[in-house]
Scaffold this motif. Sequence first.
Motif, PDB file in Angstrom:
ATOM      1  N   GLU A 137     -14.450   2.217   6.053  1.00  0.00           N
ATOM      2  CA  GLU A 137     -14.233   1.810   4.519  1.00  0.00           C
ATOM      3  C   GLU A 137     -13.064   2.231   3.982  1.00  0.00           C
ATOM      4  O   GLU A 137     -12.288   1.389   3.296  1.00  0.00           O
ATOM      5  N   GLU A 138     -12.506   3.541   4.145  1.00  0.00           N
ATOM      6  CA  GLU A 138     -11.419   4.081   3.423  1.00  0.00           C
ATOM      7  C   GLU A 138     -10.287   3.438   4.097  1.00  0.00           C
ATOM      8  O   GLU A 138      -9.153   3.121   3.513  1.00  0.00           O
ATOM      9  N   PHE A 139     -10.131   3.005   5.292  1.00  0.00           N
ATOM     10  CA  PHE A 139      -8.996   2.415   6.059  1.00  0.00           C
ATOM     11  C   PHE A 139      -8.976   0.879   5.515  1.00  0.00           C
ATOM     12  O   PHE A 139      -7.775   0.617   4.912  1.00  0.00           O
ATOM     13  N   GLN A 140     -10.036   0.364   5.199  1.00  0.00           N
ATOM     14  CA  GLN A 140      -9.902  -1.123   4.490  1.00  0.00           C
ATOM     15  C   GLN A 140      -9.365  -0.952   3.023  1.00  0.00           C
ATOM     16  O   GLN A 140      -8.508  -1.609   2.654  1.00  0.00           O
ATOM     17  N   GLU A 141      -9.889  -0.031   2.555  1.00  0.00           N
ATOM     18  CA  GLU A 141      -9.809   0.163   0.889  1.00  0.00           C
ATOM     19  C   GLU A 141      -8.261   0.582   0.617  1.00  0.00           C
ATOM     20  O   GLU A 141      -7.503  -0.024   0.127  1.00  0.00           O
ATOM     21  N   THR A 142      -7.892   1.696   1.557  1.00  0.00           N
ATOM     22  CA  THR A 142      -6.421   2.120   1.434  1.00  0.00           C
ATOM     23  C   THR A 142      -5.551   0.937   1.863  1.00  0.00           C
ATOM     24  O   THR A 142      -4.207   0.640   1.084  1.00  0.00           O
ATOM     25  N   THR A 143      -5.838  -0.078   2.907  1.00  0.00           N
ATOM     26  CA  THR A 143      -4.833  -0.765   3.435  1.00  0.00           C
ATOM     27  C   THR A 143      -4.710  -1.859   2.170  1.00  0.00           C
ATOM     28  O   THR A 143      -3.567  -2.253   1.956  1.00  0.00           O
ATOM     29  N   MET A 144      -5.518  -2.222   1.558  1.00  0.00           N
ATOM     30  CA  MET A 144      -5.442  -3.406   0.667  1.00  0.00           C
ATOM     31  C   MET A 144      -5.015  -2.904  -0.795  1.00  0.00           C
ATOM     32  O   MET A 144      -4.171  -3.532  -1.379  1.00  0.00           O
ATOM     33  N   GLU A 145      -5.206  -1.657  -1.185  1.00  0.00           N
ATOM     34  CA  GLU A 145      -4.639  -0.800  -2.165  1.00  0.00           C
ATOM     35  C   GLU A 145      -3.200  -0.750  -1.944  1.00  0.00           C
ATOM     36  O   GLU A 145      -2.445  -1.246  -3.021  1.00  0.00           O
ATOM     37  N   TYR A 146      -2.798  -0.538  -0.898  1.00  0.00           N
ATOM     38  CA  TYR A 146      -1.211  -0.557  -0.604  1.00  0.00           C
ATOM     39  C   TYR A 146      -0.806  -1.866  -0.573  1.00  0.00           C
ATOM     40  O   TYR A 146       0.442  -2.234  -1.081  1.00  0.00           O
ATOM     41  N   TYR A 147      -1.422  -2.988   0.107  1.00  0.00           N
ATOM     42  CA  TYR A 147      -0.828  -4.156   0.001  1.00  0.00           C
ATOM     43  C   TYR A 147      -0.653  -4.721  -1.347  1.00  0.00           C
ATOM     44  O   TYR A 147       0.514  -5.439  -1.566  1.00  0.00           O
ATOM     45  N   HIS A 148      -1.447  -4.590  -2.184  1.00  0.00           N
ATOM     46  CA  HIS A 148      -1.494  -5.033  -3.646  1.00  0.00           C
ATOM     47  C   HIS A 148      -0.211  -4.192  -4.493  1.00  0.00           C
ATOM     48  O   HIS A 148       0.464  -4.753  -5.088  1.00  0.00           O
ATOM     49  N   ALA A 149      -0.169  -2.946  -4.020  1.00  0.00           N
ATOM     50  CA  ALA A 149       0.954  -2.200  -4.730  1.00  0.00           C
ATOM     51  C   ALA A 149       2.559  -2.903  -4.288  1.00  0.00           C
ATOM     52  O   ALA A 149       3.397  -2.949  -5.208  1.00  0.00           O
ATOM     53  N   VAL A 150       2.702  -2.862  -3.049  1.00  0.00           N
ATOM     54  CA  VAL A 150       3.707  -3.425  -2.587  1.00  0.00           C
ATOM     55  C   VAL A 150       4.317  -4.873  -3.044  1.00  0.00           C
ATOM     56  O   VAL A 150       5.179  -5.346  -3.216  1.00  0.00           O
ATOM     57  N   PHE A 151       2.953  -5.756  -2.994  1.00  0.00           N
ATOM     58  CA  PHE A 151       3.031  -7.066  -3.555  1.00  0.00           C
ATOM     59  C   PHE A 151       3.544  -7.021  -5.051  1.00  0.00           C
ATOM     60  O   PHE A 151       4.562  -7.693  -5.245  1.00  0.00           O
ATOM     61  N   GLU A 152       3.240  -6.118  -5.919  1.00  0.00           N
ATOM     62  CA  GLU A 152       3.710  -6.099  -7.034  1.00  0.00           C
ATOM     63  C   GLU A 152       5.215  -5.570  -6.944  1.00  0.00           C
ATOM     64  O   GLU A 152       6.260  -6.023  -8.001  1.00  0.00           O
ATOM     65  N   LEU A 153       5.472  -4.788  -6.409  1.00  0.00           N
ATOM     66  CA  LEU A 153       6.845  -4.220  -6.237  1.00  0.00           C
ATOM     67  C   LEU A 153       7.664  -5.241  -5.741  1.00  0.00           C
ATOM     68  O   LEU A 153       8.902  -5.441  -6.114  1.00  0.00           O
ATOM     69  N   ALA A 154       7.279  -6.135  -4.771  1.00  0.00           N
ATOM     70  CA  ALA A 154       8.315  -7.265  -4.258  1.00  0.00           C
ATOM     71  C   ALA A 154       8.649  -8.133  -5.468  1.00  0.00           C
ATOM     72  O   ALA A 154       9.597  -9.077  -5.398  1.00  0.00           O
ATOM     73  N   LYS A 155       7.672  -8.587  -6.389  1.00  0.00           N
ATOM     74  CA  LYS A 155       7.614  -9.346  -7.499  1.00  0.00           C
ATOM     75  C   LYS A 155       8.787  -8.734  -8.263  1.00  0.00           C
ATOM     76  O   LYS A 155       9.828  -9.444  -9.112  1.00  0.00           O
ATOM     77  N   ASP A 156       8.798  -7.367  -8.683  1.00  0.00           N
ATOM     78  CA  ASP A 156       9.962  -6.683  -9.267  1.00  0.00           C
ATOM     79  C   ASP A 156      11.058  -6.859  -8.948  1.00  0.00           C
ATOM     80  O   ASP A 156      11.957  -7.128  -9.448  1.00  0.00           O
TER      81      ASP A 156
END
Length: 347
Positions: A137-156
């Motif tokens: 569960e932590e693997f999935q949660e951390t992976t998607m938390e990171y995905y969304h954080a870098v998605f926002e950085l890509a927009k920046d």
Amino acid sequence: MSLPAAPPILDFSPFYRGDSEAKSKLIEEVRKCCHYNGFFQITGHRVPLDLQRRVMDCSRRFFDLPLEEKLKIDKNNNSFNRGYELLRSQMLEVGTGPELKEGLYIGEEIPKDHPYYLEKKLNSGPNQWPPTVPEKEEFQETTMEYYHAVFELAKDVLGVLAQTLGVESTFFDPLTDGAVATMRYLHYPAQPQDTDEKLNRGIGAHTDFGCITLLLQDEVDGLQVLDAPTGQWLDVKPVPGAYVVNLGNLFMRMANDKYKSNTHRVINKSGRERYSIPFFFSGNPDYICECLPNCREEGEPAKYGPITVQDMVTASYRESYGRAEEYKKEMENKKPEPLPALAAVGA
């Protein structure tokens, strides 16, 4: 003439602050990098270092699994590039062997009733998650938390790129709205020091397919960027917390070749295992890519016609994976010695 130098490390924090002079300096530095080789590193972004460390730990935990466990989520189980990719599955550089990397493809969770899935849009579908990875569960949660954080950085980053073109930072909003991006956990086994470097590349010399790539490296080097004017390969040393940013072919096309999508490769000569996490931002699949503002002189024609993100990136995937399959068929027909036992890494 100045000597060739590795992509510079830029402080990205002025993007978030009110210091107009510092922000103008950042925009000008990025513009220079885009014209020269399309590569730079950034610090001062908003992705927490703790999250980066946790996601790198997730990557290592996955690749430590036995091969038979990783193959339970083989990406060949679907047609939209989600799941595990075996060593030697891709071949980006003609004349080399298939590449010494294994990976896990991850993207936004797109259910099977989503229009993107139903319409077979680029890399769109549900993720495949490893059933036996420790702390699942932590693997999935951390992976998607990171995905969304870098998605926002890509927009920046695209916001800064817009300003290098003399338009508002919101210019690429239609591209980023409903965008598709793919994250990959990558593992490069330690290569024997006496292997043929020409054949045994971690990743062969290539340019990226989409708009921009944001790469998180661990402490092991191996990434090299071609300095086109001199033909030299420049090492991109890992910097804790930094992202290597580079433009892809789609952005270069839109920039009428004024901005560069540059050739790069990975050769893991460290004698150690190497892990990295690239984030490939393609864009809204239906976005029509045309010549960007201020990328041609008055009266100069656009070099390329309109094309959708979907069509451009899909064709590139097809070419690189098809090349690897053709190579393997040729080798089978020649009945060569078996490939090194690296193919069973993690087993």
